[in-house]
Enzyme design. Structure first.
Site, PDB file in Angstrom:
ATOM      1  N   GLU A  70      -2.246  -4.368  -0.071  1.00  0.00           N
ATOM      2  CA  GLU A  70      -2.260  -3.407  -1.087  1.00  0.00           C
ATOM      3  C   GLU A  70      -3.346  -3.101  -1.941  1.00  0.00           C
ATOM      4  O   GLU A  70      -3.655  -2.471  -2.979  1.00  0.00           O
ATOM      5  CB  GLU A  70      -1.065  -2.984  -1.929  1.00  0.00           C
ATOM      6  N   HIS A 110      -1.736  -3.869 -10.260  1.00  0.00           N
ATOM      7  CA  HIS A 110      -0.573  -3.115  -9.459  1.00  0.00           C
ATOM      8  C   HIS A 110       0.412  -4.214  -9.608  1.00  0.00           C
ATOM      9  O   HIS A 110       0.119  -5.340  -9.177  1.00  0.00           O
ATOM     10  CB  HIS A 110      -0.983  -2.815  -8.071  1.00  0.00           C
ATOM     11  N   HIS A 161       5.278  -4.673  -9.412  1.00  0.00           N
ATOM     12  CA  HIS A 161       6.612  -4.160  -9.250  1.00  0.00           C
ATOM     13  C   HIS A 161       7.597  -4.435 -10.416  1.00  0.00           C
ATOM     14  O   HIS A 161       8.704  -4.669 -10.162  1.00  0.00           O
ATOM     15  CB  HIS A 161       7.100  -4.928  -7.757  1.00  0.00           C
ATOM     16  N   HIS A 168       9.059   1.394  -5.976  1.00  0.00           N
ATOM     17  CA  HIS A 168       7.945   0.335  -5.538  1.00  0.00           C
ATOM     18  C   HIS A 168       7.443  -0.275  -6.784  1.00  0.00           C
ATOM     19  O   HIS A 168       7.625  -1.456  -7.027  1.00  0.00           O
ATOM     20  CB  HIS A 168       6.724   1.178  -4.616  1.00  0.00           C
TER      21      HIS A 168
HETATM   22 ZN   LIG Z   1       3.297  -3.258  -4.205  1.00  0.00          ZN
END
Ligand SMILES: [Zn+2]
Length: 247
Positions: free
Chosen positions: A77, A96, A98, A167
């Site tokens: 990602e 980023h 979760h 997500h």
């Molecule tokens: Zn992710």
């Protein structure tokens, strides 16, 4: 140490802090724009943030591809970071993750994630929700190419945080210290909001003026900001890696 070496150390610290504070686990990542070449950024190879060391940091272009012939496995990602750096010249660091406490706000339409506590003010007045299905249909929900990354960056717009439906989230900021701080307090703000909703009645959000007042006073290397960075780094067992900039 050179600027680049110091920044790599700071990126290692950022990885360890995010792991220690439960923002990331085996997954999730943090990146920083290259200090000498704005068309590149630094991020770890595919390794869990808690285990990242300086040797794990790789240099990628704004297309998400490695500079030179680095053959090590990379985060799938990484395009989240590439696309945000491409779209936002003002952004110097991206996270980023979760983090579980943020997830409900990406799937439940009833309540928007907005600042309710003073430390949550940095997420900004608006936190858009990006749904990968809108333009890409049924996927595995991961952002695995530039087209998806750019779609996400477009939804982020000029905001600091974007939720990713089902997500996680992406956060963007002017410095590593700032993006780490925001990413630590984002799930906490989400938790308080969730509990407030359970208590019932009208939820009182921070006003636009309060958010603005919090942000106006913020400087990444002020004694107050540094205090948190130093505290978190020590909690994460990497206080010895800290370098405080001059001035
Ligand atoms: Zn992710």
């Amino acid at each position: 140490m050179s600027n680049l070496d110091t920044l790599i150390q700071d990126l290692v610290i950022a990885n360890r802090i995010l792991a220690k504070e439960d923002v990331v686990d085996a997954y999730g990542h943090v990146s920083v724009r290259h200090p000498e070449n704005p068309n590149r950024f630094l991020i770890a190879r595919s390794v869990s943030p808690e285990l990242v060391g300086a040797d794990d940091i790789v240099e990628l272009g704004l297309d998400g591809q490695p500079v030179g012939d680095d053959k090590r496995a990379l985060y799938l990602e990484r395009f989240i970071h590439a696309a945000i750096f491409e779209a936002r010249p003002d952004v110097m660091a991206v996270v980023h993750a979760h983090a579980e406490d943020t997830l409900a706000f990406g799937v439940a339409g009833a309540t928007k994630l907005r600042p309710v506590v003073h430390s949550g003010a940095f997420i900004g007045p608006e936190v858009p929700v990006w749904d990968i299905a809108d333009n890409f249909g049924d996927t595995n929900l991961l952002v695995t190419d530039m087209a998806q990354g750019r779609d996400l960056a477009k939804c982020l717009g000029g905001n600091n945080v974007v939720l990713m439906r089902g997500h996680g989230f992406a956060a963007a900021s002017r410095s590593l210290i700032e993006v780490v701080r925001m990413s630590v307090y984002l799930p906490r703000n989400a938790r308080v909001l969730m509990r407030a909703k359970q208590l019932g009645g009208e939820t009182k959000y921070l006003s636009a003026g309060e958010i603005e007042a919090r942000n106006r006073g913020y400087r990444p290397y002020s004694p107050e900001s540094w205090r948190a960075w130093e505290y978190w780094a020590n909690r994460a067992g990497c206080g010895h890696l800290l370098t405080r900039p001059e001035g």
